[in-house]
Write a protein that holds these residues in place. Structure first.
Motif, mmCIF file in Angstrom:
data_model
loop_
_atom_site.group_PDB
_atom_site.id
_atom_site.type_symbol
_atom_site.label_atom_id
_atom_site.label_comp_id
_atom_site.label_asym_id
_atom_site.label_seq_id
_atom_site.Cartn_x
_atom_site.Cartn_y
_atom_site.Cartn_z
ATOM 1 N N VAL A 1 -8.377 -2.880 2.967
ATOM 2 C CA VAL A 1 -7.144 -3.559 2.570
ATOM 3 C C VAL A 1 -7.326 -5.072 2.686
ATOM 4 C CG1 VAL A 1 -4.684 -3.868 3.031
ATOM 5 C CG2 VAL A 1 -5.714 -1.606 3.288
ATOM 6 N N GLN A 2 -6.975 -5.785 1.615
ATOM 7 C CA GLN A 2 -6.986 -7.247 1.618
ATOM 8 C C GLN A 2 -5.989 -7.744 0.582
ATOM 9 O OE1 GLN A 2 -10.592 -9.180 0.303
ATOM 10 N NE2 GLN A 2 -9.879 -11.223 0.870
ATOM 11 N N GLN A 3 -5.206 -8.747 0.932
ATOM 12 C CA GLN A 3 -4.301 -9.373 -0.028
ATOM 13 C C GLN A 3 -5.111 -10.271 -0.959
ATOM 14 O OE1 GLN A 3 -0.905 -11.530 1.586
ATOM 15 N NE2 GLN A 3 -0.944 -12.916 -0.163
ATOM 16 N N VAL A 4 -5.059 -9.998 -2.265
ATOM 17 C CA VAL A 4 -5.818 -10.765 -3.243
ATOM 18 C C VAL A 4 -4.919 -11.105 -4.430
ATOM 19 C CG1 VAL A 4 -8.027 -9.715 -2.593
ATOM 20 C CG2 VAL A 4 -6.650 -8.686 -4.417
ATOM 21 N N THR A 5 -5.375 -12.067 -5.240
ATOM 22 C CA THR A 5 -4.655 -12.476 -6.442
ATOM 23 C C THR A 5 -5.592 -12.368 -7.641
ATOM 24 O OG1 THR A 5 -3.211 -13.996 -5.248
ATOM 25 C CG2 THR A 5 -3.467 -14.376 -7.613
ATOM 26 N N GLN A 6 -5.127 -11.736 -8.721
ATOM 27 C CA GLN A 6 -5.917 -11.642 -9.938
ATOM 28 C C GLN A 6 -5.196 -12.350 -11.077
ATOM 29 O OE1 GLN A 6 -9.115 -10.239 -10.466
ATOM 30 N NE2 GLN A 6 -8.828 -11.408 -12.352
ATOM 31 N N VAL A 7 -5.851 -13.373 -11.639
ATOM 32 C CA VAL A 7 -5.320 -14.055 -12.820
ATOM 33 C C VAL A 7 -5.783 -13.295 -14.051
ATOM 34 C CG1 VAL A 7 -5.288 -16.221 -14.123
ATOM 35 C CG2 VAL A 7 -5.343 -16.261 -11.610
ATOM 36 N N SER B 1 6.148 6.875 -0.771
ATOM 37 C CA SER B 1 6.467 6.025 0.366
ATOM 38 C C SER B 1 5.423 4.925 0.494
ATOM 39 C CB SER B 1 6.510 6.841 1.662
ATOM 40 O OG SER B 1 7.453 7.888 1.581
ATOM 41 N N ASP B 2 5.685 3.958 1.361
ATOM 42 C CA ASP B 2 4.762 2.867 1.637
ATOM 43 C C ASP B 2 4.064 3.098 2.963
ATOM 44 O OD1 ASP B 2 5.686 1.586 -0.678
ATOM 45 O OD2 ASP B 2 7.325 0.637 0.426
ATOM 46 N N LEU B 3 2.740 2.906 2.974
ATOM 47 C CA LEU B 3 1.993 3.038 4.221
ATOM 48 C C LEU B 3 2.284 1.876 5.155
ATOM 49 C CD1 LEU B 3 -1.556 4.200 3.085
ATOM 50 C CD2 LEU B 3 0.284 5.560 4.047
ATOM 51 N N ILE B 4 2.317 0.670 4.606
ATOM 52 C CA ILE B 4 2.632 -0.519 5.387
ATOM 53 C C ILE B 4 3.574 -1.390 4.561
ATOM 54 C CG2 ILE B 4 0.539 -0.558 6.805
ATOM 55 C CD1 ILE B 4 -0.669 -2.583 4.879
ATOM 56 N N ALA B 5 4.318 -2.235 5.219
ATOM 57 C CA ALA B 5 5.285 -3.096 4.536
ATOM 58 C C ALA B 5 4.668 -4.408 4.080
ATOM 59 C CB ALA B 5 6.475 -3.369 5.465
ATOM 60 N N THR B 6 3.394 -4.611 4.320
ATOM 61 C CA THR B 6 2.723 -5.868 4.014
ATOM 62 C C THR B 6 2.470 -6.023 2.518
ATOM 63 O OG1 THR B 6 1.593 -5.698 6.145
ATOM 64 C CG2 THR B 6 0.719 -7.285 4.578
ATOM 65 N N PHE B 7 2.730 -7.214 1.979
ATOM 66 C CA PHE B 7 2.420 -7.556 0.594
ATOM 67 C C PHE B 7 0.905 -7.697 0.442
ATOM 68 C CE2 PHE B 7 1.557 -11.098 -2.404
ATOM 69 C CZ PHE B 7 2.077 -10.557 -3.571
ATOM 70 N N VAL B 8 0.318 -7.022 -0.561
ATOM 71 C CA VAL B 8 -1.138 -7.057 -0.738
ATOM 72 C C VAL B 8 -1.552 -7.632 -2.091
ATOM 73 C CG1 VAL B 8 -1.660 -5.224 0.910
ATOM 74 C CG2 VAL B 8 -1.131 -4.631 -1.482
ATOM 75 N N GLY B 9 -0.620 -8.252 -2.815
ATOM 76 C CA GLY B 9 -0.964 -8.911 -4.071
ATOM 77 C C GLY B 9 -1.461 -7.943 -5.112
ATOM 78 N N ASN B 10 -2.643 -8.210 -5.666
ATOM 79 C CA ASN B 10 -3.217 -7.374 -6.724
ATOM 80 C C ASN B 10 -4.306 -6.447 -6.215
ATOM 81 O OD1 ASN B 10 -2.693 -10.331 -8.351
ATOM 82 N ND2 ASN B 10 -1.705 -8.493 -9.131
ATOM 83 N N TRP B 11 -4.181 -6.051 -4.971
ATOM 84 C CA TRP B 11 -5.101 -5.104 -4.324
ATOM 85 C C TRP B 11 -5.163 -3.784 -5.062
ATOM 86 C CZ3 TRP B 11 -3.342 -0.429 -2.203
ATOM 87 C CH2 TRP B 11 -4.222 0.262 -1.361
ATOM 88 N N GLU B 12 -6.373 -3.178 -5.038
ATOM 89 C CA GLU B 12 -6.550 -1.791 -5.466
ATOM 90 C C GLU B 12 -7.208 -1.022 -4.321
ATOM 91 O OE1 GLU B 12 -6.968 -1.425 -10.164
ATOM 92 O OE2 GLU B 12 -8.781 -2.233 -9.226
ATOM 93 N N PRO B 13 -6.929 0.282 -4.218
ATOM 94 C CA PRO B 13 -7.412 1.046 -3.066
ATOM 95 C C PRO B 13 -8.855 1.505 -3.194
ATOM 96 C CG PRO B 13 -6.045 2.437 -4.450
ATOM 97 C CD PRO B 13 -5.998 1.061 -5.050
ATOM 98 N N THR B 14 -9.616 1.315 -2.129
ATOM 99 C CA THR B 14 -10.898 1.991 -1.940
ATOM 100 C C THR B 14 -10.910 2.545 -0.525
ATOM 101 O OG1 THR B 14 -11.980 -0.079 -1.250
ATOM 102 C CG2 THR B 14 -12.181 0.556 -3.567
ATOM 103 N N TYR B 15 -11.691 3.599 -0.300
ATOM 104 C CA TYR B 15 -11.674 4.246 1.013
ATOM 105 C C TYR B 15 -13.059 4.769 1.363
ATOM 106 C CZ TYR B 15 -11.558 8.942 -1.154
ATOM 107 O OH TYR B 15 -11.863 10.093 -1.856
ATOM 108 N N ASP B 16 -13.224 5.130 2.601
ATOM 109 C CA ASP B 16 -14.481 5.667 3.125
ATOM 110 C C ASP B 16 -14.580 7.136 2.708
ATOM 111 O OD1 ASP B 16 -16.566 6.699 4.723
ATOM 112 O OD2 ASP B 16 -16.163 5.267 6.331
ATOM 113 N N THR B 17 -15.275 7.385 1.602
ATOM 114 C CA THR B 17 -15.342 8.737 1.049
ATOM 115 C C THR B 17 -16.060 9.706 1.983
ATOM 116 O OG1 THR B 17 -17.360 8.150 -0.162
ATOM 117 C CG2 THR B 17 -15.264 7.919 -1.331
ATOM 118 N N VAL C 1 0.869 -1.170 0.000
ATOM 119 C CA VAL C 1 0.000 0.000 0.000
ATOM 120 C C VAL C 1 0.910 1.225 0.000
ATOM 121 C CG1 VAL C 1 -1.840 1.251 1.171
ATOM 122 C CG2 VAL C 1 -1.770 -1.258 1.267
ATOM 123 N N SER C 2 0.929 1.956 -1.105
ATOM 124 C CA SER C 2 1.870 3.062 -1.277
ATOM 125 C C SER C 2 1.137 4.378 -1.485
ATOM 126 C CB SER C 2 2.795 2.799 -2.469
ATOM 127 O OG SER C 2 3.540 1.617 -2.296
#
Length: 439
Positions: A413-419, A384-400, A368-369
């Protein structure tokens, strides 16, 4: 918001669930785990979820698919690590990453949910009472053009009524629909059946936001075919009356429907420029629109994040310019792309226009950068990176709504995989988390 607060946020290391890291005396970050979610593709984390998280009167709601592809709802008191979680009676084909869940709370406290769409009949329900996570039976909204729904999005107007926006039709050949929900009547009415017209030749892939004054801002790229490589240009429109009438940024009134000939072009971008669709936009407290996306300029092979924004002198485009890795966009279906589509937030700092782009990039280890610029008149981006955790193919969404009201950033935030090409992985479910920062 103070820029020093944001800078403090950007150097945070890995955080354990429910723990708090204090940054100096004025900033803090927390992560909170809701449960385990489906991770075999990116359906829980696609950037066009409106919303994955939403706050109303001190309670925050979340939604995701679990590993059984069931729709899960959750809520908590704002800032609490304890979530109330309900697995609903509804399921969807989560193996199609288009079929995301979108939620919003109206001004009376009812939760509205739409899920499982990719040219499907409308799937919609709302809570049985204000504040409840228990959903009613499925229902229609207006009964008009509800058989080929894609990309459903909710938005809350300042008075508490809702808008529901979706595509009617297919990729490369679809029209933008808009419904409005009245708190007073508890009914939906259609206000636009063809706001942006593809004329049977193309369709608009949009991003939308509503500012604090209630002005609706929408921007879009055109796509000429199902091939993502046919994306081109960035257009813009706004409405000051809840979506009934529309105008350009100059105040010139649109004759509806908007089409390729009469649209305002905020930025001209040719086809085959690696221009992505369905990204994000944000309007600051003064109603100034900012659009985030990525594309490749003609002088390079490397796609870069860009911001398109309006100034007194007209539309401008800022190339963030920090990426070093080339890739090419083409084909159909949900793609496995080495970078995420971006989210954007913007604010004024000491009389200067500041902005931040939240993203994920394989060249940074798929974390998450964030890229921040304290003055958009310059090209100075701090990445910079917000967290050092690997998140796979995650895309950001937030509480607007939380950001709009409190300037508190909550990320889903969730680690996911996209084929690539709408494929499905076979991995264990992963933790669904909310990352929160506030000054």
């Amino acid at each position: 918001m103070k820029l020093s607060h944001l800078k403090s946020l950007f150097f945070i290391g890995t955080m354990l669930c429910g723990t708090m890291v204090t940054m100096g005396q004025s900033a803090k970050v927390t992560t909170s785990t809701i449960g385990l979610g489906w991770a075999n593709n990116s359906v829980n984390t696609v950037v066009f979820r409106k919303n994955s998280l939403v706050t109303f009167k001190g309670e925050q709601y979340a939604a995701y698919y679990n590993n059984d592809q069931a729709l899960v709802l959750a809520k908590r008191k704002s800032g609490s690590a304890k979530w109330q979680v309900v697995t609903t009676q509804y399921k969807a084909d989560a193996a199609d990453a288009h079929k995301d869940i979108s939620i919003m709370v109206d001004g009376s406290g009812y939760l509205h949910v739409a899920w499982g769409h990719h040219n499907q009949a409308l799937n919609y329900a709302k809570s049985i009472k204000p504040g409840s996570l228990i959903l009613s039976a499925q229902q229609s909204m207006t009964g008009v053009n509800e058989n080929k729904v894609s990309y459903p999005e909710f938005y809350r107007l300042p008075g508490g009524d809702l808008l529901f926006v979706y595509r009617d039709g297919g990729s490369g050949n679809g029209n933008l629909m808009m419904n409005r929900y009245s708190m007073a009547s508890q009914k939906w009415v259609n206000i636009q059946q063809n706001l942006i017209d593809g004329e049977g030749k193309r369709n608009a892939y949009w991003q939308m936001c509503i500012d604090k004054k209630g002005t609706i801002h929408i921007s879009w790229v055109w796509r000429e075919s199902p091939d993502v490589a046919s994306n081109h240009d960035m257009c813009y429109a706004r409405s000051n009356d809840g979506g009934l009438t529309w105008e350009k940024s100059t105040g010139e009134k649109y004759t509806l429907p908007i089409n390729a000939a009469n649209a305002e072009y905020a930025c001209k971008i040719p086809q085959h420029s690696e221009l992505i669709n369905q990204t994000s936009m944000f309007a600051d407290d003064k109603g100034n629109p900012f659009i985030a996306t990525y594309w490749r300029d003609s002088s390079t092979i490397i796609p870069q994040y860009h911001i398109v924004f309006k100034t007194a002198d007209g539309w401008r485009s800022a190339n963030l310019g920090f990426r070093k890795t080339a890739f090419s966009l083409g084909g159909v279906g949900t793609k496995r792309i080495p970078i995420s589509r971006p989210q954007i937030i913007a604010w004024n700092h000491d009389g200067k226009q500041s902005a931040a782009i939240i993203f994920r990039d394989a060249e940074r280890g798929d974390k998450v950068s964030v890229a921040v610029n304290s003055d958009l008149k310059t090209a100075n981006w701090l990445v910079s990176d917000l967290i050092a955790t690997f998140v796979g193919n995650w895309e950001p969404t937030y509480d607007t709504e939380l950001w709009k009201d409190k300037k508190v950033l909550n990320l889903f935030v969730q680690q996911v995989t996209q084929v690539d090409g709408e494929g499905k992985a076979s991995i264990a479910p992963t933790e669904v988390q909310v990352l929160e920062w506030k000054p």
